[in-house]
Design an enzyme around this catalytic site. Structure first.
Site, mmCIF file in Angstrom:
data_model
loop_
_atom_site.group_PDB
_atom_site.id
_atom_site.type_symbol
_atom_site.label_atom_id
_atom_site.label_comp_id
_atom_site.label_asym_id
_atom_site.label_seq_id
_atom_site.Cartn_x
_atom_site.Cartn_y
_atom_site.Cartn_z
ATOM 1 N N THR A 181 -0.436 2.243 0.912
ATOM 2 C CA THR A 181 0.648 1.600 1.648
ATOM 3 C C THR A 181 1.181 0.398 0.878
ATOM 4 O O THR A 181 0.429 -0.272 0.154
ATOM 5 C CB THR A 181 0.156 1.139 3.034
ATOM 6 O OG1 THR A 181 1.174 0.373 3.657
ATOM 7 C CG2 THR A 181 -1.101 0.285 2.957
ATOM 8 N N SER A 220 -3.185 -6.532 8.323
ATOM 9 C CA SER A 220 -3.808 -5.987 9.536
ATOM 10 C C SER A 220 -5.103 -5.306 9.100
ATOM 11 O O SER A 220 -5.315 -5.056 7.903
ATOM 12 C CB SER A 220 -2.891 -4.942 10.200
ATOM 13 O OG SER A 220 -2.855 -3.757 9.415
ATOM 14 N N TYR A 246 -5.836 -2.263 9.604
ATOM 15 C CA TYR A 246 -5.427 -0.998 8.967
ATOM 16 C C TYR A 246 -5.072 -1.214 7.490
ATOM 17 O O TYR A 246 -5.581 -0.500 6.603
ATOM 18 C CB TYR A 246 -4.227 -0.378 9.709
ATOM 19 C CG TYR A 246 -3.418 0.511 8.809
ATOM 20 C CD1 TYR A 246 -3.919 1.747 8.384
ATOM 21 C CD2 TYR A 246 -2.177 0.095 8.303
ATOM 22 C CE1 TYR A 246 -3.199 2.539 7.503
ATOM 23 C CE2 TYR A 246 -1.449 0.891 7.434
ATOM 24 C CZ TYR A 246 -1.969 2.099 7.032
ATOM 25 O OH TYR A 246 -1.266 2.868 6.144
ATOM 26 N N HIS A 247 -4.187 -2.191 7.236
ATOM 27 C CA HIS A 247 -3.775 -2.411 5.843
ATOM 28 C C HIS A 247 -4.973 -2.826 4.977
ATOM 29 O O HIS A 247 -5.045 -2.484 3.797
ATOM 30 C CB HIS A 247 -2.664 -3.464 5.773
ATOM 31 C CG HIS A 247 -1.331 -2.970 6.280
ATOM 32 N ND1 HIS A 247 -0.847 -3.272 7.527
ATOM 33 C CD2 HIS A 247 -0.387 -2.176 5.717
ATOM 34 C CE1 HIS A 247 0.336 -2.707 7.712
ATOM 35 N NE2 HIS A 247 0.642 -2.019 6.627
ATOM 36 N N LYS A 270 -6.766 0.061 3.464
ATOM 37 C CA LYS A 270 -6.123 0.634 2.266
ATOM 38 C C LYS A 270 -6.437 -0.214 1.030
ATOM 39 O O LYS A 270 -6.495 0.303 -0.090
ATOM 40 C CB LYS A 270 -4.602 0.701 2.480
ATOM 41 C CG LYS A 270 -4.187 1.618 3.617
ATOM 42 C CD LYS A 270 -4.346 3.088 3.258
ATOM 43 C CE LYS A 270 -3.868 3.966 4.389
ATOM 44 N NZ LYS A 270 -3.874 5.388 4.083
HETATM 45 P P1 NAD Z 1 -0.753 10.546 11.436
HETATM 46 O O1 NAD Z 1 -1.625 9.746 12.346
HETATM 47 O O2 NAD Z 1 0.420 11.240 12.009
HETATM 48 O O3 NAD Z 1 -1.626 11.635 10.672
HETATM 49 C C1 NAD Z 1 -2.940 11.395 10.214
HETATM 50 C C2 NAD Z 1 -3.721 12.686 10.441
HETATM 51 O O4 NAD Z 1 -5.048 12.523 9.935
HETATM 52 C C3 NAD Z 1 -3.850 13.037 11.930
HETATM 53 O O5 NAD Z 1 -3.461 14.370 12.161
HETATM 54 C C4 NAD Z 1 -5.336 12.799 12.254
HETATM 55 O O6 NAD Z 1 -5.821 13.666 13.246
HETATM 56 C C5 NAD Z 1 -5.978 13.035 10.880
HETATM 57 N N1 NAD Z 1 -7.237 12.300 10.690
HETATM 58 C C6 NAD Z 1 -7.452 10.958 10.842
HETATM 59 N N2 NAD Z 1 -8.724 10.670 10.577
HETATM 60 C C7 NAD Z 1 -9.337 11.838 10.226
HETATM 61 C C8 NAD Z 1 -10.659 12.174 9.860
HETATM 62 N N3 NAD Z 1 -11.631 11.249 9.800
HETATM 63 N N4 NAD Z 1 -10.941 13.464 9.577
HETATM 64 C C9 NAD Z 1 -9.974 14.418 9.639
HETATM 65 N N5 NAD Z 1 -8.702 14.167 9.995
HETATM 66 C C10 NAD Z 1 -8.394 12.873 10.293
HETATM 67 O O7 NAD Z 1 -0.309 9.565 10.247
HETATM 68 P P2 NAD Z 1 0.861 9.758 9.175
HETATM 69 O O8 NAD Z 1 1.990 8.933 9.584
HETATM 70 O O9 NAD Z 1 1.039 11.178 8.845
HETATM 71 O O10 NAD Z 1 0.188 9.041 7.926
HETATM 72 C C11 NAD Z 1 -0.573 9.782 6.979
HETATM 73 C C12 NAD Z 1 -1.047 8.870 5.866
HETATM 74 O O11 NAD Z 1 0.080 8.272 5.229
HETATM 75 C C13 NAD Z 1 -1.927 7.733 6.372
HETATM 76 O O12 NAD Z 1 -3.014 7.541 5.510
HETATM 77 C C14 NAD Z 1 -1.008 6.538 6.350
HETATM 78 O O13 NAD Z 1 -1.738 5.378 6.116
HETATM 79 C C15 NAD Z 1 -0.049 6.865 5.212
HETATM 80 N N6 NAD Z 1 1.273 6.231 5.389
HETATM 81 C C16 NAD Z 1 2.051 6.521 6.487
HETATM 82 C C17 NAD Z 1 3.293 5.891 6.638
HETATM 83 C C18 NAD Z 1 4.180 6.131 7.828
HETATM 84 O O14 NAD Z 1 5.205 5.428 7.975
HETATM 85 N N7 NAD Z 1 3.876 7.087 8.711
HETATM 86 C C19 NAD Z 1 3.727 5.003 5.654
HETATM 87 C C20 NAD Z 1 2.902 4.714 4.555
HETATM 88 C C21 NAD Z 1 1.671 5.353 4.429
HETATM 89 N N1 USQ Z 2 8.828 -4.273 14.204
HETATM 90 C C1 USQ Z 2 9.823 -4.764 15.035
HETATM 91 N N2 USQ Z 2 10.052 -4.105 16.191
HETATM 92 C C2 USQ Z 2 9.359 -2.991 16.569
HETATM 93 C C3 USQ Z 2 8.360 -2.487 15.718
HETATM 94 C C4 USQ Z 2 8.105 -3.163 14.533
HETATM 95 O O1 USQ Z 2 10.486 -5.751 14.725
HETATM 96 O O2 USQ Z 2 9.642 -2.464 17.652
HETATM 97 C C5 USQ Z 2 8.558 -4.962 12.915
HETATM 98 C C6 USQ Z 2 7.096 -5.360 12.698
HETATM 99 O O3 USQ Z 2 6.809 -6.625 13.277
HETATM 100 C C7 USQ Z 2 7.023 -5.349 11.172
HETATM 101 C C8 USQ Z 2 7.997 -4.262 10.759
HETATM 102 O O4 USQ Z 2 8.849 -4.036 11.890
HETATM 103 O O5 USQ Z 2 7.497 -6.559 10.655
HETATM 104 C C9 USQ Z 2 7.359 -2.948 10.359
HETATM 105 O O6 USQ Z 2 6.519 -2.455 11.401
HETATM 106 P P1 USQ Z 2 6.156 -0.893 11.488
HETATM 107 O O7 USQ Z 2 5.334 -0.671 12.702
HETATM 108 O O8 USQ Z 2 7.400 -0.094 11.327
HETATM 109 O O9 USQ Z 2 5.325 -0.664 10.137
HETATM 110 P P2 USQ Z 2 3.825 -1.046 9.737
HETATM 111 O O10 USQ Z 2 3.064 -1.604 10.850
HETATM 112 O O11 USQ Z 2 3.905 -1.864 8.500
HETATM 113 O O12 USQ Z 2 3.163 0.346 9.402
HETATM 114 C C10 USQ Z 2 3.867 1.514 8.978
HETATM 115 C C11 USQ Z 2 2.932 2.704 9.120
HETATM 116 C C12 USQ Z 2 1.752 2.518 8.169
HETATM 117 C C13 USQ Z 2 2.262 2.291 6.761
HETATM 118 C C14 USQ Z 2 3.251 1.136 6.692
HETATM 119 C C15 USQ Z 2 3.943 1.063 5.353
HETATM 120 O O13 USQ Z 2 2.469 2.829 10.455
HETATM 121 O O14 USQ Z 2 0.927 3.667 8.203
HETATM 122 O O15 USQ Z 2 1.202 2.022 5.884
HETATM 123 O O16 USQ Z 2 4.308 1.363 7.667
HETATM 124 S S1 USQ Z 2 4.322 -0.593 4.889
HETATM 125 O O17 USQ Z 2 4.952 -1.259 6.055
HETATM 126 O O18 USQ Z 2 5.256 -0.529 3.797
HETATM 127 O O19 USQ Z 2 3.081 -1.262 4.568
#
Ligand code: NAD
Ligand code: USQ
Length: 400
Positions: A145, A187, A189-190, A193
């Site tokens: 991320t 966070s 979560y972050h 990573k």
């Molecule tokens: P998502 O929650 O939709 O999908 C994740 C999937 O992984 C789910 O289907 C869940 O059931 C599965 N999973 C989680 N833990 C598991 C485990 N221990 N064993 C087997 N399966 C498991 O999330 P997403 O949005 O598809 O994100 C996928 C990846 O991409 C994540 O690692 C996330 O950090 C990264 N990512 C997502 C975004 C975004 O905006 N969605 C942005 C940047 C990075």
């Molecule tokens: N935000 C608002 N209003 C909302 C929701 C979010 O202003 O209703 C703001 C948040 O405070 C934040 C920004 O929008 O400043 C982004 O929030 P987000 O929920 O869209 O994104 P984030 O929490 O950073 O997480 C998402 C994905 C995560 C991925 C990350 C990429 O859930 O899996 O890793 O985006 S990045 O942001 O580039 O790190």
């Protein structure tokens, strides 16, 4: 190629599995369906009605004739199953999406913080151990991320993973080094990573695993050419306060007549990428592995950067939705600049989709189509990052 897609039932994983299968690769999905369980526990559902994994796979076969295999297990717990699968399959590539990916969910409380760390760091480490012992030639492509860098370029573009630093040695002589870009996760979560990065560095160095870490920005959009082929293939779309990401939330909010929930001033700059480019980038990354013994290859998977308030204004200009500045539940900089290098993907041929494209309309139409599935009570973001943020939210809601 033989490819395992871990987390292949998720928002990014499902369309990626279809994209790779369509390109002729032999795809196996591994997923424990934990996201569907978390949705059920939170009492929320995807805006789009997603089919079961069995229905999805059957639909894909009906429509294209391609077969995707599915193994349901937990990569953070079922070590033996993971080792057996790798030993029996010896895949060319493993794409690792299988982590708990919502920052707000990871900050919800003690149980969610511990779950996120155990699941993400435990799963990644199990995978690295299984690869080392049972399939060391496999290329691991992990979804990281942008948040590991902490969204601040400090006057220069954020490079791809490594920072060149000049230091003076004990004799006062200048020395240059390349180090992992210092992490500043915002966070739990972050933070997972950031921890993943260290695990990758160790196993690339010690066991010569081939590892690519993709530092992806916020993904927007829902459908790809493949998920659009049949209603049973539709991708998930999260809009709730825990899992919904900012642009997708704004689009749903506009569809149901809810004001666009800008946290604070909206001066936070973030990186974005469309889901159609996510799947393309993964294919490009799979085709360009590092050599065995090379350091971890880190690529920034982003198309553009934008502030939250500019994003809200863009959606408002298309939909007429009002903008509401709400108390920010997150401890994050109220404003930041963010310039990011995506040089490697550009060199590999990516010409990314940008936010003013017609794809924004596509998502607006989809949001309107499924507006009856929206539960308005799930829209507010309630997970506060710390006591101060909680107090701020409580005071603002009392004043309202
Ligand atoms: P998502 O929650 O939709 O999908 C994740 C999937 O992984 C789910 O289907 C869940 O059931 C599965 N999973 C989680 N833990 C598991 C485990 N221990 N064993 C087997 N399966 C498991 O999330 P997403 O949005 O598809 O994100 C996928 C990846 O991409 C994540 O690692 C996330 O950090 C990264 N990512 C997502 C975004 C975004 O905006 N969605 C942005 C940047 C990075
Ligand atoms: N935000 C608002 N209003 C909302 C929701 C979010 O202003 O209703 C703001 C948040 O405070 C934040 C920004 O929008 O400043 C982004 O929030 P987000 O929920 O869209 O994104 P984030 O929490 O950073 O997480 C998402 C994905 C995560 C991925 C990350 C990429 O859930 O899996 O890793 O985006 S990045 O942001 O580039 O790190």
């Amino acid at each position: 190629m033989k490819i395992l897609v871990l987390g292949g039932d998720g928002f990014c994983g499902w369309p990626t599995a279809l994209h790779l299968s369509s390109a002729g690769h032999d795809v196996t999905i591994v997923d424990n369906l934990s996201r569907r369980e978390i949705d059920a526990r939170l009492g929320v559902q995807s805006l789009t009605p997603i089919a079961t994994m069995q229905e999805r796979i059957k639909a894909w076969h009906d429509v294209t004739g391609h077969t995707i295999r599915f193994a349901q297990f937990n990569i953070a717990r079922d070590n033996e199953k993971l080792c057996d699968l790798l030993a029996n399959t010896k895949p060319d590539a493993v794409v690792h999406f299988a982590e708990q990916r919502a920052a707000p969910y990871s900050m919800r409380g003690p149980a969610e913080k511990c779950y996120t760390v155990d699941n993400n760091v435990g799963g990644t480490h199990n995978l690295l151990v299984a690869l080392t012992h049972y399939s060391p030639e496999t290329h691991l492509v992990h979804l990281g991320t942008m948040g590991v860098y902490g969204y601040s370029g400090a006057g220069f573009s954020i490079p791809e993973g490594y920072l060149e630093v000049d230091v003076r040695d004990d004799a006062g002589q200048p020395q240059s080094r390349e180090i992992l870009f210092p992490t500043k996760p915002g966070s739990v979560y972050h933070m997972t990573k950031s921890l993943d990065q260290l695990l990758f560095q160790f196993y690339a160095q010690n066991d010569q695993l081939k590892i690519t870490d993709l530092h992806q920005g916020i993904v927007w959009g829902t459908q790809t050419d493949h998920t659009e082929m049949d209603p049973r293939l539709v991708n998930r779309f999260d809009y709730d306060g825990e899992y919904g990401t900012v642009l997708n939330r704004f689009l749903v909010e506009s569809a149901v007549g809810h004001p666009l929930t800008v946290h604070g001033t909206g001066g936070q700059t973030r990186a974005f990428i469309n889901i159609r480019d996510t799947v393309r980038c993964i294919e490009l990354a799979i085709k360009a592995p590092p050599k065995q013994g090379e350091r971890v290859k880190i690529l920034n998977q982003v198309a553009e950067t934008l502030t939250v308030i500019d994003l809200a204004k863009l959606v408002a200009s298309r939909t007429g939705a009002p903008i509401q500045h709400v108390a920010n539940p997150r401890a994050e900089a109220t404003e930041n600049e963010l310039v990011v290098s995506n040089a490697t993907f550009q060199a590999l041929g990516l010409d990314p989709l940008l936010l003013d494209s017609s794809l924004l309309e596509e998502t607006i139409v989809l949001s309107q189509k499924h507006r009856n599935r929206v539960d308005l009570s799930m829209i507010p973001a309630r997970s506060a990052w710390n006591r101060d943020r909680q107090q701020d939210i409580d005071e603002k809601s009392l004043a309202a």
